[in-house]
Design an enzyme around this catalytic site. Structure first.
Site, PDB file in Angstrom:
ATOM      1  N   SER A  96       0.823  -1.222   0.000  1.00 35.09           N
ATOM      2  CA  SER A  96       0.000   0.000   0.000  1.00 35.09           C
ATOM      3  C   SER A  96       0.849   1.261   0.000  1.00 35.09           C
ATOM      4  CB  SER A  96      -0.896   0.026   1.249  1.00 35.09           C
ATOM      5  OG  SER A  96      -1.648  -1.148   1.328  1.00 35.09           O
TER       6      SER A  96
ATOM      7  N   GLU B  27      -2.824 -14.592   1.117  1.00 29.52           N
ATOM      8  CA  GLU B  27      -3.004 -13.698   2.260  1.00 29.52           C
ATOM      9  C   GLU B  27      -4.447 -13.734   2.755  1.00 29.52           C
ATOM     10  OE1 GLU B  27      -1.586  -9.749   1.531  1.00 29.52           O
ATOM     11  OE2 GLU B  27      -2.629  -8.917   3.264  1.00 29.52           O
TER      12      GLU B  27
ATOM     13  N   GLU C 226     -15.674  -4.248   1.417  1.00 30.94           N
ATOM     14  CA  GLU C 226     -16.425  -3.782   0.234  1.00 30.94           C
ATOM     15  C   GLU C 226     -15.796  -4.374  -1.035  1.00 30.94           C
ATOM     16  OE1 GLU C 226     -15.332  -1.771   2.610  1.00 30.94           O
ATOM     17  OE2 GLU C 226     -17.137  -0.889   3.481  1.00 30.94           O
TER      18      GLU C 226
ATOM     19  N   SER D 219       2.724  -2.988   8.296  1.00 25.58           N
ATOM     20  CA  SER D 219       2.729  -3.667   9.598  1.00 25.58           C
ATOM     21  C   SER D 219       4.139  -4.166   9.923  1.00 25.58           C
ATOM     22  CB  SER D 219       1.786  -4.878   9.578  1.00 25.58           C
ATOM     23  OG  SER D 219       0.498  -4.508   9.192  1.00 25.58           O
TER      24      SER D 219
HETATM   25  C1  LIG Z   1      -4.250  -2.865  10.466  1.00 26.40           C
HETATM   26  C2  LIG Z   1      -3.802  -2.719   9.045  1.00 26.40           C
HETATM   27  C3  LIG Z   1      -2.641  -3.346   8.629  1.00 26.40           C
HETATM   28  C4  LIG Z   1      -2.179  -3.176   7.316  1.00 26.40           C
HETATM   29  N1  LIG Z   1      -0.986  -3.741   6.979  1.00 26.40           N
HETATM   30  C5  LIG Z   1      -0.498  -3.523   5.728  1.00 26.40           C
HETATM   31  C6  LIG Z   1       0.788  -4.029   5.378  1.00 26.40           C
HETATM   32  O1  LIG Z   1       1.483  -4.656   6.182  1.00 26.40           O
HETATM   33  N2  LIG Z   1       1.251  -3.777   4.138  1.00 26.40           N
HETATM   34  C7  LIG Z   1       0.523  -3.085   3.199  1.00 26.40           C
HETATM   35  O2  LIG Z   1       0.992  -2.943   2.083  1.00 26.40           O
HETATM   36  N3  LIG Z   1      -0.708  -2.594   3.515  1.00 26.40           N
HETATM   37  C8  LIG Z   1      -1.222  -2.785   4.750  1.00 26.40           C
HETATM   38  N4  LIG Z   1      -2.450  -2.270   5.092  1.00 26.40           N
HETATM   39  C9  LIG Z   1      -3.168  -1.451   4.113  1.00 26.40           C
HETATM   40  C10 LIG Z   1      -4.442  -2.106   3.556  1.00 26.40           C
HETATM   41  O3  LIG Z   1      -4.128  -3.128   2.661  1.00 26.40           O
HETATM   42  C11 LIG Z   1      -5.258  -0.987   2.903  1.00 26.40           C
HETATM   43  O4  LIG Z   1      -5.661  -0.109   3.933  1.00 26.40           O
HETATM   44  C12 LIG Z   1      -6.475  -1.521   2.193  1.00 26.40           C
HETATM   45  O5  LIG Z   1      -6.115  -2.249   1.038  1.00 26.40           O
HETATM   46  C13 LIG Z   1      -7.415  -0.373   1.779  1.00 26.40           C
HETATM   47  O6  LIG Z   1      -6.741   0.620   1.064  1.00 26.40           O
HETATM   48  P1  LIG Z   1      -6.832   2.161   1.513  1.00 26.40           P
HETATM   49  O7  LIG Z   1      -6.560   2.266   2.957  1.00 26.40           O
HETATM   50  O8  LIG Z   1      -6.004   2.935   0.562  1.00 26.40           O
HETATM   51  O9  LIG Z   1      -8.366   2.565   1.324  1.00 26.40           O
HETATM   52  P2  LIG Z   1      -9.074   2.923  -0.045  1.00 26.40           P
HETATM   53  O10 LIG Z   1      -8.737   1.913  -1.084  1.00 26.40           O
HETATM   54  O11 LIG Z   1      -8.838   4.346  -0.354  1.00 26.40           O
HETATM   55  O12 LIG Z   1     -10.599   2.732   0.359  1.00 26.40           O
HETATM   56  C14 LIG Z   1     -11.366   3.731   1.035  1.00 26.40           C
HETATM   57  C15 LIG Z   1     -12.812   3.257   1.117  1.00 26.40           C
HETATM   58  O13 LIG Z   1     -13.361   3.112  -0.214  1.00 26.40           O
HETATM   59  C16 LIG Z   1     -13.869   1.807  -0.390  1.00 26.40           C
HETATM   60  N5  LIG Z   1     -13.591   1.362  -1.760  1.00 26.40           N
HETATM   61  C17 LIG Z   1     -12.413   1.486  -2.445  1.00 26.40           C
HETATM   62  N6  LIG Z   1     -12.545   0.943  -3.673  1.00 26.40           N
HETATM   63  C18 LIG Z   1     -13.810   0.448  -3.764  1.00 26.40           C
HETATM   64  C19 LIG Z   1     -14.546  -0.228  -4.780  1.00 26.40           C
HETATM   65  N7  LIG Z   1     -13.981  -0.538  -5.947  1.00 26.40           N
HETATM   66  N8  LIG Z   1     -15.830  -0.577  -4.512  1.00 26.40           N
HETATM   67  C20 LIG Z   1     -16.406  -0.292  -3.323  1.00 26.40           C
HETATM   68  N9  LIG Z   1     -15.758   0.366  -2.303  1.00 26.40           N
HETATM   69  C21 LIG Z   1     -14.481   0.724  -2.534  1.00 26.40           C
HETATM   70  C22 LIG Z   1     -13.098   0.942   0.592  1.00 26.40           C
HETATM   71  O14 LIG Z   1     -13.831  -0.236   0.919  1.00 26.40           O
HETATM   72  C23 LIG Z   1     -12.951   1.884   1.796  1.00 26.40           C
HETATM   73  O15 LIG Z   1     -14.121   1.859   2.568  1.00 26.40           O
HETATM   74  C24 LIG Z   1      -2.935  -2.408   6.391  1.00 26.40           C
HETATM   75  C25 LIG Z   1      -4.113  -1.798   6.810  1.00 26.40           C
HETATM   76  C26 LIG Z   1      -4.547  -1.929   8.108  1.00 26.40           C
HETATM   77  C27 LIG Z   1      -5.812  -1.253   8.519  1.00 26.40           C
END
Ligand SMILES: Cc1cc2nc3c(=O)[nH]c(=O)nc-3n(C[C@H](O)[C@H](O)[C@H](O)COP(=O)(O)OP(=O)(O)OC[C@H]3O[C@@H](n4cnc5c(N)ncnc54)[C@H](O)[C@@H]3O)c2cc1C
Length: 389
Positions: free
Chosen positions: A125, A240, A376, A157
């Site tokens: 991410s 994963e 989602e 993480s």
């Molecule tokens: C505790 C924790 C640990 C993590 N650890 C890691 C890690 O070790 N390495 C790493 O790389 N990442 C990690 N992540 C990141 C995680 O993979 C991302 O937060 C996740 O993929 C969502 O991306 P974003 O936060 O950019 O949200 P966004 O993608 O911006 O999403 C924002 C909102 O929009 C909604 N949304 C987005 N696209 C769509 C769609 N097409 N249809 C419907 N709804 C949609 C989502 O469901 C969400 O509610 C971690 C996250 C958390 C919370």
């Protein structure tokens, strides 16, 4: 030769009771955060026994166990309060290296995952690239026999305690967006890496931002073909989302919550009615059993290289949902005192009071419907697969 599963279970039970240190089991049993210390100590013990990688093939240093043996292993370990296996090395990048790595890469990286020498984190991410991962922009350019990396990862993480990061980088801007991505393995002590903590609502530090400023890494740390990292990334993401240890862990948490509800009921001595919580617990138990069956099927499909379909997404959603419901039940059992005690306890750094532990767990599990792909997005995957988009 047919396997005696009953004897196998007995052997595992005896080993778990004898070999997993009491102080580690106490942390797990209390539902407290399992840290690198516990994970690593347990991994070293398992590796010494030859059980360090239950789901790897024998030629890669795994056990070569069949599917039933692996499920028994997870059940027995959870029943005996042993930590789950640390997923980033054993469950994520290990299988990718086994599938896509060269013999030299396998020899260099796999033994260090097995014996716990390397502690891995995942750099997928970025700010602005989470669900839409293929839009990522952290870049790598080839300079002689080194890749030079620039950019930023986020929500990483365990980055602050990791020795290695597996990361997706853009190696070409010309190709269509999935095609220009590569998977690279980078030592976390490389000059030019800066790690900044992100503190979560439960008071814990396990998330980080990671910055890359002209970071140099050996050219042969790239896994698979240049520009074909998306294939590795998808392979990894499917695994994963199939978290066997998480299903086992759900069972563990369910048992902890059941004990808590029982104790709370006794303490209230008829003044409060806990039957509603018991009913909710039963519903969770049914879902945990369902997740186990799905998990068994998916693991079998993996072994026989059949398409996994909606299973990874369905299992991931179920585990996230049940984890949130279970910690809500626990908070209801602990009662309204919990919030005050959490605040008081985290101030002086001790979090060994059950109420504080459960409110931390409650808060942490809110992230389960986001981490590893949001619910989602998983629903989209399931809908596309079953209904057609
Ligand atoms: C505790 C924790 C640990 C993590 N650890 C890691 C890690 O070790 N390495 C790493 O790389 N990442 C990690 N992540 C990141 C995680 O993979 C991302 O937060 C996740 O993929 C969502 O991306 P974003 O936060 O950019 O949200 P966004 O993608 O911006 O999403 C924002 C909102 O929009 C909604 N949304 C987005 N696209 C769509 C769609 N097409 N249809 C419907 N709804 C949609 C989502 O469901 C969400 O509610 C971690 C996250 C958390 C919370």
């Amino acid at each position: 030769m047919s396997i005696d599963y009953v004897a196998f279970r007995r052997e595992l039970e005896a080993f778990a009771r004898k070999s997993c240190p009491a102080e580690i089991r106490a942390v797990v049993a209390a539902g407290q955060k399992i840290t690198k210390r516990e994970y690593k100590a347990w991994q070293m013990i398992l590796a010494a026994k030859g059980w360090g990688a239950p789901s790897w093939p024998r030629e890669a240093g795994g056990t070569g166990w069949d599917i039933k043996q692996r499920l028994i292993f997870e059940e027995v370990m959870a029943e005996n309060d042993c930590p789950p296996l640390y997923h980033h090395g054993l469950g994520h990048i290990g299988p990718v290296i086994i599938r896509f790595g060269t013999p030299e890469q396998k020899a260099r990286f796999l033994p260090r995952i097995l014996d716990g020498s390397d502690w891995w984190c995942q750099g997928y991410s970025e700010p602005g690239s989470g669900s839409d991962l293929a839009s990522l922009s952290t870049s790598a350019r080839l300079d002689g026999d080194e890749w030079v990396i620039n950019g930023q990862k986020t929500w990483t993480s365990h980055a602050h305690e990791a020795s290695m990061i597996y990361m997706l980088v853009r190696t070409s801007k010309e190709a269509k967006k999935q095609d220009g991505i590569s998977l690279i393995l980078v030592p976390m002590d490389s000059p030019g890496i800066t790690v900044r903590p992100i503190r979560t609502i439960d008071g814990w530090h396990h998330l980080n931002e990671v910055f890359f400023d002209e970071v140099r890494v050996r050219a042969d740390n790239l896994i698979g073909e240049v520009g074909k990292g998306w294939t590795c990334a998808k392979f990894l993401l499917e695994r994963e989302r199939l978290p066997p240890a998480n299903v086992a862990r759900l069972e563990l948490v369910r048992r902890q919550v059941a004990r808590l509800v029982e104790d709370a009921g006794k303490a209230a001595a008829g003044r409060r009615d806990f039957s509603g919580l018991h009913h909710k617990l039963l519903m969770c138990e049914a879902d945990v059993k369902g997740a186990r069956v799905m998990m068994a099927q998916a693991t079998d499909d993996l072994i026989h290289q059949r398409p996994l379909g909606v299973q990874p997404s369905a299992i991931k959603m179920t585990c996230a949902d049940v984890a949130q419901r279970l910690t809500s039940i626990a908070l209801d059992a602990v009662g309204p005192e919990a919030a005050n005690r959490f605040l008081a306890e985290t101030d002086d750094g001790s979090a060994d009071v059950p109420a504080a532990t459960w409110i931390q767990n409650y808060m942490f599990t809110r992230s389960r419907t986001i981490a590893g792909g949001t619910s989602e997005v998983q629903r989209n995957v399931v809908a596309n697969e079953l209904l057609g988009a």
